[in-house]
Design an enzyme around this catalytic site. Structure first.
Site, mmCIF file in Angstrom:
data_model
loop_
_atom_site.group_PDB
_atom_site.id
_atom_site.type_symbol
_atom_site.label_atom_id
_atom_site.label_comp_id
_atom_site.label_asym_id
_atom_site.label_seq_id
_atom_site.Cartn_x
_atom_site.Cartn_y
_atom_site.Cartn_z
ATOM 1 N N GLU A 1 -0.856 4.581 0.235
ATOM 2 C CA GLU A 1 -1.866 3.670 1.101
ATOM 3 C C GLU A 1 -2.205 2.639 0.010
ATOM 4 O O GLU A 1 -2.380 1.324 0.616
ATOM 5 C CB GLU A 1 -2.969 4.577 1.428
ATOM 6 C CG GLU A 1 -2.568 5.447 2.733
ATOM 7 C CD GLU A 1 -3.751 6.464 3.212
ATOM 8 O OE1 GLU A 1 -3.567 7.017 4.400
ATOM 9 O OE2 GLU A 1 -4.517 6.659 2.302
ATOM 10 N N ASP B 1 -5.124 2.526 4.045
ATOM 11 C CA ASP B 1 -5.366 3.424 5.496
ATOM 12 C C ASP B 1 -5.294 2.349 6.878
ATOM 13 O O ASP B 1 -4.629 2.755 7.941
ATOM 14 C CB ASP B 1 -6.364 4.290 5.279
ATOM 15 C CG ASP B 1 -6.393 5.313 6.767
ATOM 16 O OD1 ASP B 1 -5.425 5.982 6.713
ATOM 17 O OD2 ASP B 1 -7.601 5.236 7.251
#
Length: 152
Positions: free
Chosen positions: A125, A53
């Protein structure tokens, strides 16, 4: 080069060969899979998801700031939010067929976890983080911009 995947998987359509394929295996392993295998030393992808992220945010923020130098902070933030949204990440993960490559527990398998936007976005991610840890920021930048090319 294509990414090195576990023997039971086919390579994703992005260019990267892992020096440490265990990172990719971890990135594609959901917590439900590990939880059903007590005593297993396998790792799941949540920690990589956390790191991914941040890497994703940095790469996309840098790209947008350079590509659109005339835009305000607010406009750039809105663009970034759209690109890194769950829906955008899930769409990119679907193009890579990450759902088919996920290691899921029985419950997630039965509830069609391979198709869930949240699991797909999280897996992407985690894969971005795996590339970052394996090959550095530049490798993760190249992969991220390639994978999210349609969204950009």
């Amino acid at each position: 080069m294509t990414a090195a995947l576990p023997a039971d998987s086919t390579p994703p359509p992005f260019k990267y060969r892992f020096l440490n394929p265990a990172l990719l295996t971890e990135a594609l392993t959901h917590k439900s899979h590990v939880n059903e295998r007590k005593g297993s030393e396998r790792k799941h992808n949540e920690r990589l998801e956390f790191l991914g992220d941040a890497v994703l945010s940095l790469v996309i923020s840098d790209y947008l700031a350079q590509r659109f130098p005339h835009l305000s902070e607010g406009a750039l933030s809105k663009l970034k939010a759209k690109v890194v949204s769950e829906g955008s990440l899930a769409a990119a993960a679907k193009r890579l067929s990450l759902g088919a490559r996920l290691k899921l527990g029985r419950g997630e398998e039965l509830s069609k976890g391979r198709e869930k936007a949240s699991l797909l976005a999280d897996a992407l991610e985690a894969v971005i983080a795996a590339v970052y840890l394996d090959g550095g920021l530049e490798a993760s930048r190249v992969i991220t911009l390639d994978v999210l090319g349609e969204e950009l």
